[in-house]
Enzyme design. Structure first.
Site, PDB file in Angstrom:
ATOM      1  CB  VAL A  16      28.206 -87.647   0.780  1.00 53.32           C
ATOM      2  CG1 VAL A  16      29.068 -88.217  -0.355  1.00 53.32           C
ATOM      3  CG2 VAL A  16      29.094 -87.219   1.938  1.00 53.32           C
ATOM      4  CG  ASP A  37      17.628 -91.374   2.110  1.00 53.63           C
ATOM      5  OD1 ASP A  37      18.860 -91.142   2.173  1.00 53.63           O
ATOM      6  OD2 ASP A  37      16.863 -91.311   3.092  1.00 53.63           O
ATOM      7  NE  ARG A  42      17.563 -88.048   3.707  1.00 54.66           N
ATOM      8  CZ  ARG A  42      18.518 -88.245   4.624  1.00 54.66           C
ATOM      9  NH1 ARG A  42      18.947 -87.225   5.369  1.00 54.66           N
ATOM     10  NH2 ARG A  42      19.008 -89.442   4.826  1.00 54.66           N
ATOM     11  CE1 TYR A  68      19.211 -99.398  -1.737  1.00 55.31           C
ATOM     12  CE2 TYR A  68      17.722-100.601  -0.286  1.00 55.31           C
ATOM     13  CZ  TYR A  68      18.725 -99.667  -0.471  1.00 55.31           C
ATOM     14  OH  TYR A  68      19.251 -99.005   0.610  1.00 55.31           O
ATOM     15  CB  ALA A 121      31.697 -92.080  -0.994  1.00 53.77           C
ATOM     16  CB  VAL A 125      36.025 -95.646   1.722  1.00 49.74           C
ATOM     17  CG1 VAL A 125      37.505 -95.272   1.715  1.00 49.74           C
ATOM     18  CG2 VAL A 125      35.508 -95.831   0.306  1.00 49.74           C
ATOM     19  CG  ASP A 151      42.941 -89.072   1.866  1.00 55.80           C
ATOM     20  OD1 ASP A 151      42.595 -88.403   2.849  1.00 55.80           O
ATOM     21  OD2 ASP A 151      42.462 -90.188   1.601  1.00 55.80           O
ATOM     22  CB  SER A 152      45.523 -87.868  -4.168  1.00 51.88           C
ATOM     23  OG  SER A 152      45.922 -89.163  -3.763  1.00 51.88           O
ATOM     24  CG  HIS A 178      39.773 -92.263   3.152  1.00 52.96           C
ATOM     25  ND1 HIS A 178      40.334 -91.039   2.921  1.00 52.96           N
ATOM     26  CD2 HIS A 178      38.522 -92.021   3.627  1.00 52.96           C
ATOM     27  CE1 HIS A 178      39.460 -90.083   3.233  1.00 52.96           C
ATOM     28  NE2 HIS A 178      38.349 -90.664   3.669  1.00 52.96           N
TER      29      HIS A 178
END
Length: 318
Positions: A16, A37, A42, A68, A121, A125, A151-152, A178
């Protein structure tokens, strides 16, 4: 945000997160993307790979790996890192792990001095978005979950196939969680500006095959249909993240169905759920309150109760 570099950090360099970065690079949404990450190599590898796209895009986006502590001056931090459900589990099955991961991420980011906007995400969620707002202490307008945006979009795609039209000619929303308690607000679905309920009444023979309950079920189950076939969903949700982020950075004022912490809207407080909202430079500029039918309001209330129950169950883990 105009007049200075528009900076976005993406936490989680999995499918994602990397798909979101790729989407933003190709759409030239921001000036800088920082990949974060738990495995730094990665994040670095994705940053290098994405930087090699620049000869083939209209503008250059600086992509690099970070931590961070580097989030201090980010305009938007996108959180995709979370626990993934195993086969046979649902999104709520990973709640315990999601709480631990989210607390670690948000605490570290806030310690950097970050004062931008979170876009989330990670599943589940609605609950994770509520948790981010609680831990960060940021005002509710600065914490946005992807909610029922995907979903919409799935709803519009399904309707476009039934009515043989472009999905962008469909307007409407899936609302609520969701997840399994979501529902379609059919009273506000339009095709070319015409209410779908009017279309079905006026053309009963032509559209006698249309089953709204079945379409709503397919909308709800679309993510799991993808998950069971390839183990994850990422392209659609990645583009949803990019779309929300673009509306923030460009102050577009797009109306998107997102996870928002409610403060009296639809008769609910202290719960986070999928509702249409105006998204701009301040984050959620306004939650749009649709006039739901009594049946739709009952479904919305039930979905909020379900989310609230899980928020209360989570409180002992925070």
């Amino acid at each position: 945000m105009k007049g200075k570099a528009r900076k976005v950090a993406i936490v989680g360099a999995g499918m994602v997160g990397s798909s979101c970065a790729y989407s933003m690079v190709n759409q030239s949404i921001c000036d800088e993307i920082m990949m974060i990450d738990r495995t730094y190599d990665r994040a670095l590898a994705h940053a290098l790979d994405l930087s090699h796209c620049m000869d083939f895009t209209s503008t250059r986006t600086k992509v690099h790996a970070g931590t961070y502590t580097d989030c201090t001056d980010m305009d938007v931090v996108i959180i995709t890192a979370g626990a993934n459900p195993k086969p046979g589990q649902d999104r709520l099955s990973v709640l315990d792990d999601a709480v631990i991961i989210t607390r670690e991420i948000v605490t570290a980011i806030m310690e950097s001095g970050f004062d931008g906007i979170f876009v989330i995400a990670a599943n589940p969620v609605d609950i994770v978005t509520y948790l981010v707002q609680s831990i960060s202490g940021l005002p509710r307008n600065k914490v946005i979950g992807t909610g029922t945006s995907i979903d919409s979009s799935r709803l519009k795609t399904l309707l476009s196939e039934v009515f043989s039209i472009d999905p962008r000619s469909v307007q409407g929303y899936a609302l609520g969680e969701h997840g399994d308690s979501q529902f379609v607000a059919w009273s506000h679905v339009t095709i070319g500006g015409k209410p779908i309920l009017h279309i079905l009444r006026q053309h009963q023979e032509r559209f006698s095959h249309v089953d709204l309950d079945d379409i709503a079920r397919k909308t709800k189950d679309a993510g799991w249909e993808i998950f069971t076939r390839k183990g994850a969903t990422y392209f659609g949700i990645a583009n949803a993240l990019a779309y929300i982020t673009r509306s923030i950075l460009n102050d577009d004022g797009k109306i998107i169905a997102v996870s928002a912490v409610l403060d009296g809207e639809y008769g609910h407080t202290n719960v986070c759920t999928g509702v249409p909202a105006i998204i701009g430079s301040k984050g959620i500029q306004e939650v749009i309150e649709l006039e739901l039918s009594p049946e739709e309001q009952a479904k919305f209330d039930a979905s909020c109760r379900f989310i609230s129950d899980n928020i209360r169950a989570m409180s002992g883990l925070v």
